[in-house]
Design a protein around this motif. Structure first.
Motif, PDB file in Angstrom:
ATOM      1  N   LEU A 167      -4.240 -21.554   8.960  1.00  0.00           N
ATOM      2  CA  LEU A 167      -4.525 -20.125   8.259  1.00  0.00           C
ATOM      3  C   LEU A 167      -4.291 -18.948  10.086  1.00  0.00           C
ATOM      4  N   SER A 168      -5.254 -19.498  10.740  1.00  0.00           N
ATOM      5  CA  SER A 168      -5.691 -18.752  11.764  1.00  0.00           C
ATOM      6  C   SER A 168      -5.351 -19.568  12.946  1.00  0.00           C
ATOM      7  N   SER A 169      -4.060 -20.589  12.958  1.00  0.00           N
ATOM      8  CA  SER A 169      -3.695 -21.062  14.096  1.00  0.00           C
ATOM      9  C   SER A 169      -2.375 -21.310  13.887  1.00  0.00           C
ATOM     10  N   SER A 170      -2.073 -22.057  13.059  1.00  0.00           N
ATOM     11  CA  SER A 170      -0.525 -21.993  13.025  1.00  0.00           C
ATOM     12  C   SER A 170      -0.201 -21.221  12.198  1.00  0.00           C
ATOM     13  N   GLY A 171      -0.944 -20.100  11.809  1.00  0.00           N
ATOM     14  CA  GLY A 171      -0.441 -18.832  10.969  1.00  0.00           C
ATOM     15  C   GLY A 171       0.875 -17.556  11.657  1.00  0.00           C
ATOM     16  N   PRO A 172       0.150 -17.929  13.310  1.00  0.00           N
ATOM     17  CA  PRO A 172       1.655 -16.595  13.628  1.00  0.00           C
ATOM     18  C   PRO A 172       2.757 -17.320  13.456  1.00  0.00           C
ATOM     19  N   THR A 256       1.199 -30.477   6.338  1.00  0.00           N
ATOM     20  CA  THR A 256       0.247 -30.375   7.733  1.00  0.00           C
ATOM     21  C   THR A 256      -0.690 -31.511   7.701  1.00  0.00           C
ATOM     22  N   GLN A 257      -1.379 -31.445   6.562  1.00  0.00           N
ATOM     23  CA  GLN A 257      -2.308 -32.871   6.602  1.00  0.00           C
ATOM     24  C   GLN A 257      -2.102 -33.325   6.396  1.00  0.00           C
ATOM     25  N   ALA A 258      -0.793 -33.891   6.509  1.00  0.00           N
ATOM     26  CA  ALA A 258      -0.231 -35.489   7.011  1.00  0.00           C
ATOM     27  C   ALA A 258       0.006 -35.855   7.934  1.00  0.00           C
ATOM     28  N   LYS A 259       0.038 -34.387   8.674  1.00  0.00           N
ATOM     29  CA  LYS A 259       0.412 -34.062   9.914  1.00  0.00           C
ATOM     30  C   LYS A 259      -0.877 -34.709  10.897  1.00  0.00           C
ATOM     31  N   HIS A 260      -1.560 -34.157  10.469  1.00  0.00           N
ATOM     32  CA  HIS A 260      -3.423 -34.037  10.949  1.00  0.00           C
ATOM     33  C   HIS A 260      -3.684 -35.457  11.255  1.00  0.00           C
ATOM     34  N   ASP A 261      -3.813 -35.549   9.942  1.00  0.00           N
ATOM     35  CA  ASP A 261      -3.952 -37.462   9.734  1.00  0.00           C
ATOM     36  C   ASP A 261      -4.013 -38.774  10.456  1.00  0.00           C
ATOM     37  N   SER A 262      -2.262 -38.334  10.906  1.00  0.00           N
ATOM     38  CA  SER A 262      -0.925 -39.338  11.225  1.00  0.00           C
ATOM     39  C   SER A 262      -1.164 -39.271  12.878  1.00  0.00           C
TER      40      SER A 262
END
Ligand SMILES: NC(=O)C1=CN([C@@H]2O[C@H](COP(=O)(O)OP(=O)(O)OC[C@H]3O[C@@H](n4cnc5c(N)ncnc54)[C@H](O)[C@@H]3O)[C@@H](O)[C@H]2O)C=CC1
Ligand SMILES: O=C(O)[C@@H]1CCC=N1
Length: 274
Positions: A167-172, A256-262
């Motif tokens: 929300l806050s950081s990828s958001g823009p 995006t969670q999958a990317k965070h996890d990898s």
């Protein structure tokens, strides 16, 4: 207090601009080290900070050090800094997907994870943060003062920081992506409206919308009520979005969670191997 910035990419540059523009720190208090020195030299023309020749120079000069490299470049930096850290120093990692536990495993000292946003270069946006157990209340206050100069600062549990990051950081970036699709669709419907025009209309609309929500302290639903006349046109658009967008956003959070996890897996290997 002197502030170190390691890595002068999007976020390192945002910190230099944000701290300097807000006046919370002057360029003279900023000590920057980037892998390629030329980048620092180019940027220094506008923001006269000190260019450091090594990580050691940053560490010697600064009590608070922001590491702003990409996640996979962070471990070697922290590993080199760790043996020379003084007990009073405070390290900030802005890397998405590296846990405080992993960071603290390299150096049992004050470390805070901050997830900033590029919009803080104009002193708006939210910085998320989570501190480890070694951060003193004085260090927390000092950091908070800096983060609040960049916009809002919100302390969050690490368990939710990745969702909040979207929300806050990828958001823009995500909002810009959505607006581009919106602009392109308007141009497809009415080719005589150039894409430049549709983009321009949307930027001004985005600005007005954000300001109205913020200044009038409106919930999204309250603004919708003001715009969407009963039985009118906007409601038709809202109905389409209600049908198609929830699965789109669910998929967005999934991917995006999958990317965070990898990313976490890859960085964890670095931290555990050493
Ligand atoms: N771009 C964004 O909006 C956000 C980025 N982040 C995090 O911020 C970090 C940086 O991201 P960006 O600024 O977008 O990346 P970037 O690629 O623009 O900048 C990274 C910089 O680090 C430098 N660098 C690499 N290794 C180095 C080393 N050993 N010593 C000194 N400098 C070194 C590179 O030369 C480059 O200038 C990442 O960890 C990312 O997860 C977090 C929130 C938002
Ligand atoms: O896209 C990224 O990986 C970084 C982290 C959050 C925003 N930008």
């Amino acid at each position: 207090m002197n502030i170190g910035i390691i890595g002068l990419g999007s976020i390192g540059q945002m910190l230099v601009k944000g701290f300097s523009k807000s006046g919370v720190a002057s360029p003279a208090q900023l000590f920057v080290y980037n892998r390629t020195r030329e980048k620092s030299e180019q940027f220094q023309a506008d923001w006269p900070f000190t260019i450091c020749a090594s990580l050691q120079d940053v560490s010697e000069a600064c009590e608070l050090i922001f590491i702003c490299t990409k996640p996979l470049d962070l471990y070697p930096v922290l590993q080199e800094l760790a043996p020379q850290l003084r007990p009073t120093q405070h390290i900030v990692s802005v890397a998405a997907g590296i846990s405080l536990e992993d960071l603290t495993s390299v150096s049992a000292t004050a470390i805070t994870k901050v997830i900033p946003t590029v919009t803080s270069q104009i002193l708006h946006g939210v910085s998320l943060y989570a501190c480890n157990q070694y951060v003193s209340s004085e260090q927390r206050e000092q950091l908070l003062r800096l983060l609040q100069a960049l916009g809002k600062a919100e302390e969050v549990e690490e368990s939710v920081i990745e969702t909040a990051t979207i929300l806050s950081s990828s958001g823009p970036g995500l909002i810009a992506g959505m607006m581009e699709l919106f602009a392109q669709a308007a141009h497809r419907k009415s080719p005589e409206l150039s894409v430049e025009t549709t983009r321009r209309l949307l930027v001004e609309t985005l600005l007005g919308t954000a300001m109205l929500l913020s200044e009038e302290d409106l919930h999204f639903e309250q603004l919708i009520e003001q715009v969407a006349t009963k039985g009118g046109i906007t409601m038709e658009g809202l109905n389409v979005m209600a049908e198609y967008l929830p699965p789109c956003f669910d998929q967005l959070f999934l991917m995006t969670q999958a990317k965070h996890d990898s990313l976490k897996l890859k960085t964890k290997v670095q931290f555990n191997e050493n």
